[in-house]
Design a protein around this motif. Structure first.
Motif, PDB file in Angstrom:
ATOM      1  N   GLY A  49      -3.144 -11.049  -4.115  1.00 30.82           N
ATOM      2  CA  GLY A  49      -2.309  -9.961  -3.618  1.00 30.82           C
ATOM      3  C   GLY A  49      -0.832 -10.241  -3.818  1.00 30.82           C
ATOM      4  O   GLY A  49      -0.053  -9.341  -4.167  1.00 30.82           O
ATOM      5  N   GLN A  50      -0.427 -11.486  -3.619  1.00 30.50           N
ATOM      6  CA  GLN A  50       0.975 -11.853  -3.849  1.00 30.50           C
ATOM      7  C   GLN A  50       1.369 -11.647  -5.302  1.00 30.50           C
ATOM      8  O   GLN A  50       2.459 -11.156  -5.605  1.00 30.50           O
ATOM      9  CB  GLN A  50       1.202 -13.316  -3.457  1.00 30.50           C
ATOM     10  N   LEU A  51       0.483 -12.034  -6.216  1.00 30.10           N
ATOM     11  CA  LEU A  51       0.785 -11.897  -7.638  1.00 30.10           C
ATOM     12  C   LEU A  51       0.997 -10.432  -8.004  1.00 30.10           C
ATOM     13  O   LEU A  51       1.910 -10.087  -8.771  1.00 30.10           O
ATOM     14  CB  LEU A  51      -0.355 -12.504  -8.465  1.00 30.10           C
ATOM     15  N   LEU A  52       0.160  -9.561  -7.464  1.00 28.86           N
ATOM     16  CA  LEU A  52       0.328  -8.124  -7.693  1.00 28.86           C
ATOM     17  C   LEU A  52       1.591  -7.601  -7.018  1.00 28.86           C
ATOM     18  O   LEU A  52       2.308  -6.769  -7.571  1.00 28.86           O
ATOM     19  CB  LEU A  52      -0.888  -7.363  -7.163  1.00 28.86           C
ATOM     20  N   LEU A  53       1.854  -8.112  -5.824  1.00 29.58           N
ATOM     21  CA  LEU A  53       3.005  -7.621  -5.073  1.00 29.58           C
ATOM     22  C   LEU A  53       4.314  -7.908  -5.792  1.00 29.58           C
ATOM     23  O   LEU A  53       5.219  -7.067  -5.816  1.00 29.58           O
ATOM     24  CB  LEU A  53       3.018  -8.257  -3.681  1.00 29.58           C
ATOM     25  N   PHE A  54       4.422  -9.083  -6.388  1.00 27.27           N
ATOM     26  CA  PHE A  54       5.661  -9.429  -7.080  1.00 27.27           C
ATOM     27  C   PHE A  54       5.946  -8.453  -8.221  1.00 27.27           C
ATOM     28  O   PHE A  54       7.106  -8.118  -8.489  1.00 27.27           O
ATOM     29  CB  PHE A  54       5.591 -10.856  -7.614  1.00 27.27           C
ATOM     30  N   HIS A  55       4.885  -8.003  -8.897  1.00 24.87           N
ATOM     31  CA  HIS A  55       5.092  -7.035  -9.981  1.00 24.87           C
ATOM     32  C   HIS A  55       5.395  -5.652  -9.410  1.00 24.87           C
ATOM     33  O   HIS A  55       6.218  -4.915  -9.951  1.00 24.87           O
ATOM     34  CB  HIS A  55       3.856  -6.972 -10.874  1.00 24.87           C
ATOM     35  N   ALA A  56       4.728  -5.309  -8.303  1.00 25.95           N
ATOM     36  CA  ALA A  56       4.930  -3.991  -7.706  1.00 25.95           C
ATOM     37  C   ALA A  56       6.373  -3.798  -7.249  1.00 25.95           C
ATOM     38  O   ALA A  56       6.978  -2.741  -7.481  1.00 25.95           O
ATOM     39  CB  ALA A  56       3.971  -3.786  -6.539  1.00 25.95           C
ATOM     40  N   VAL A  57       6.953  -4.818  -6.597  1.00 23.08           N
ATOM     41  CA  VAL A  57       8.319  -4.659  -6.090  1.00 23.08           C
ATOM     42  C   VAL A  57       9.343  -4.712  -7.217  1.00 23.08           C
ATOM     43  O   VAL A  57      10.510  -4.349  -7.014  1.00 23.08           O
ATOM     44  CB  VAL A  57       8.652  -5.722  -5.023  1.00 23.08           C
ATOM     45  N   ARG A  58       8.923  -5.153  -8.416  1.00 19.12           N
ATOM     46  CA  ARG A  58       9.847  -5.114  -9.553  1.00 19.12           C
ATOM     47  C   ARG A  58       9.982  -3.706 -10.104  1.00 19.12           C
ATOM     48  O   ARG A  58      11.049  -3.316 -10.591  1.00 19.12           O
ATOM     49  CB  ARG A  58       9.372  -6.065 -10.654  1.00 19.12           C
ATOM     50  N   ILE A  59       8.905  -2.917 -10.034  1.00 11.80           N
ATOM     51  CA  ILE A  59       8.929  -1.583 -10.638  1.00 11.80           C
ATOM     52  C   ILE A  59       8.950  -0.459  -9.609  1.00 11.80           C
ATOM     53  O   ILE A  59       9.131   0.705  -9.980  1.00 11.80           O
ATOM     54  CB  ILE A  59       7.714  -1.384 -11.581  1.00 11.80           C
ATOM     55  N   GLY A  60       8.770  -0.792  -8.340  1.00 12.65           N
ATOM     56  CA  GLY A  60       8.726   0.241  -7.315  1.00 12.65           C
ATOM     57  C   GLY A  60       9.620  -0.082  -6.139  1.00 12.65           C
ATOM     58  O   GLY A  60      10.127  -1.197  -6.011  1.00 12.65           O
ATOM     59  N   PRO A  61       9.826   0.881  -5.245  1.00 11.38           N
ATOM     60  CA  PRO A  61      10.728   0.697  -4.094  1.00 11.38           C
ATOM     61  C   PRO A  61      10.046  -0.050  -2.951  1.00 11.38           C
ATOM     62  O   PRO A  61       9.013   0.390  -2.435  1.00 11.38           O
ATOM     63  CB  PRO A  61      11.060   2.138  -3.679  1.00 11.38           C
ATOM     64  N   PRO A  62      10.614  -1.167  -2.498  1.00 11.95           N
ATOM     65  CA  PRO A  62      10.016  -1.899  -1.366  1.00 11.95           C
ATOM     66  C   PRO A  62       9.915  -1.069  -0.096  1.00 11.95           C
ATOM     67  O   PRO A  62       9.016  -1.287   0.712  1.00 11.95           O
ATOM     68  CB  PRO A  62      10.967  -3.089  -1.173  1.00 11.95           C
ATOM     69  N   TYR A  63      10.832  -0.100   0.097  1.00 13.49           N
ATOM     70  CA  TYR A  63      10.794   0.692   1.318  1.00 13.49           C
ATOM     71  C   TYR A  63       9.580   1.609   1.366  1.00 13.49           C
ATOM     72  O   TYR A  63       9.260   2.161   2.431  1.00 13.49           O
ATOM     73  CB  TYR A  63      12.090   1.496   1.504  1.00 13.49           C
ATOM     74  N   LEU A  64       8.881   1.793   0.237  1.00  9.84           N
ATOM     75  CA  LEU A  64       7.622   2.521   0.233  1.00  9.84           C
ATOM     76  C   LEU A  64       6.424   1.575   0.125  1.00  9.84           C
ATOM     77  O   LEU A  64       5.368   1.817   0.713  1.00  9.84           O
ATOM     78  CB  LEU A  64       7.583   3.513  -0.939  1.00  9.84           C
ATOM     79  N   ILE A  65       6.599   0.490  -0.622  1.00  2.00           N
ATOM     80  CA  ILE A  65       5.483  -0.426  -0.877  1.00  2.00           C
ATOM     81  C   ILE A  65       5.039  -1.135   0.390  1.00  2.00           C
ATOM     82  O   ILE A  65       3.836  -1.200   0.692  1.00  2.00           O
ATOM     83  CB  ILE A  65       5.877  -1.453  -1.958  1.00  2.00           C
ATOM     84  N   PHE A  66       5.973  -1.653   1.167  1.00  2.11           N
ATOM     85  CA  PHE A  66       5.592  -2.454   2.327  1.00  2.11           C
ATOM     86  C   PHE A  66       4.966  -1.633   3.454  1.00  2.11           C
ATOM     87  O   PHE A  66       4.032  -2.118   4.112  1.00  2.11           O
ATOM     88  CB  PHE A  66       6.776  -3.284   2.812  1.00  2.11           C
ATOM     89  N   PRO A  67       5.406  -0.407   3.715  1.00  3.13           N
ATOM     90  CA  PRO A  67       4.651   0.397   4.686  1.00  3.13           C
ATOM     91  C   PRO A  67       3.212   0.666   4.254  1.00  3.13           C
ATOM     92  O   PRO A  67       2.312   0.717   5.088  1.00  3.13           O
ATOM     93  CB  PRO A  67       5.461   1.700   4.761  1.00  3.13           C
ATOM     94  N   ILE A  68       2.974   0.820   2.935  1.00  2.00           N
ATOM     95  CA  ILE A  68       1.601   1.010   2.454  1.00  2.00           C
ATOM     96  C   ILE A  68       0.774  -0.235   2.736  1.00  2.00           C
ATOM     97  O   ILE A  68      -0.351  -0.165   3.254  1.00  2.00           O
ATOM     98  CB  ILE A  68       1.599   1.324   0.950  1.00  2.00           C
TER      99      ILE A  68
END
Length: 292
Positions: A78-97
């Protein structure tokens, strides 16, 4: 201030700040795969500290090793995916999900462990399901690839939701120090995978604002996990859980919005509100006894 409250607030602060800045090293030219490697290394000190403080030897029986590595691999993946997600998407939406992962944990526990949740848990699950479509809602004019981070956030949600379920299984026979040690070990085991995925032909930032910044940010994550262990040791789970599980994503969302200087659409604001409300309800729901 009571010890449990101090540890819980420390975790909330560390994880909230970590989430808001987690994407900076990648934005500075450090591949997310190398960001993962740095994170796995920062897990070593708190893991060794927890094990030394426990006063118990590392559990090495087959069940403990299997469950421990399963927990660790789900978390590290999950961490490996998360690092890529926060590079291309907004953390203010990703972390609430991602904060909605308890909904999956409750569903698995309900189906496989015959655990039952109360009204708060049921309302939290409904709000979680209602919030998810709002995060990926695209108004006219938004780029077609806008929602790719959304699928990654859902994958992290799934990995961490299943991980929490496996932790439920492991807690019956394992101590927290051994679980945390295997989480650290699993993170290190995936380092060769992360390195193999790295494109070293591209320019990589090896300066302080690359790996150095990543180490500082990821250390917040690792120490936050350690302080959470002590928060649960000294305090009640039904108080510590809602404070951390809902508070940290909220702090991340607020800090990210301030840093980005952006105002999300009304649909995404609604998604954030629903997700954080759901996370609070899911965390606040006391555990029901297992039905025999």
């Amino acid at each position: 201030m009571k010890p449990w409250l101090l540890y819980a607030l420390t975790t909330l602060l560390l994880w909230g700040v970590w989430g808001a800045f987690a994407g900076l090293p990648s934005a500075n030219g450090l591949p997310e795969t190398l960001n993962y490697v740095v994170w796995s290394l920062t897990m070593i000190p708190p893991a060794l500290l927890v094990l030394s403080r426990s006063g118990q030897p590392l559990q090495r029986d087959r069940r403990s090793v299997t469950l421990g590595l399963a927990i660790g691999l789900l978390g590290a993946g999950g961490q490996l995916l998360l690092f890529h997600a926060v590079r291309i998407g907004p953390p203010y939406l990703i972390f609430p999900i991602i904060s909605l992962s308890p909904a999956l944990t409750i569903a698995l526990s309900f189906a496989l462990l015959r655990e039952r949740t109360g009204l708060l848990g049921l309302v939290g699950i409904v709000l979680a399901l209602l919030s998810l479509p709002l995060f990926d809602y695209r108004a006219d004019g938004e780029p077609a690839g806008y929602g790719s981070w959304f699928a990654m956030a859902l994958a992290v949600l799934a990995a961490w939701g299943v991980q929490a379920y496996v932790i439920k299984l492991a807690n019956a026979s394992m101590d927290a120090a051994s679980i945390f040690f295997y989480m650290m070990l699993s993170g290190l085991l995936l380092c060769p995978v992360a390195l193999a995925m790295t494109d070293f032909s591209q320019p990589i930032n090896y300066s302080l604002d690359g790996p150095g910044l990543a180490a500082a940010i990821q250390f917040l994550n690792a120490v936050g996990a350690l302080t959470l262990v002590f928060a649960f040791r000294y305090g009640k789970a039904i108080i510590v859980s809602p404070l951390v599980n809902a508070g940290a994503p909220l702090l991340t969302a607020l800090l990210s919005l301030l840093l980005a200087g952006a105002i999300p659409s009304s649909y995404k604001i609604a998604g954030i509100v629903l997700a954080l409300t759901a996370a609070l309800l899911l965390a606040a729901q006391p555990e029901e006894p297992v039905q025999r």
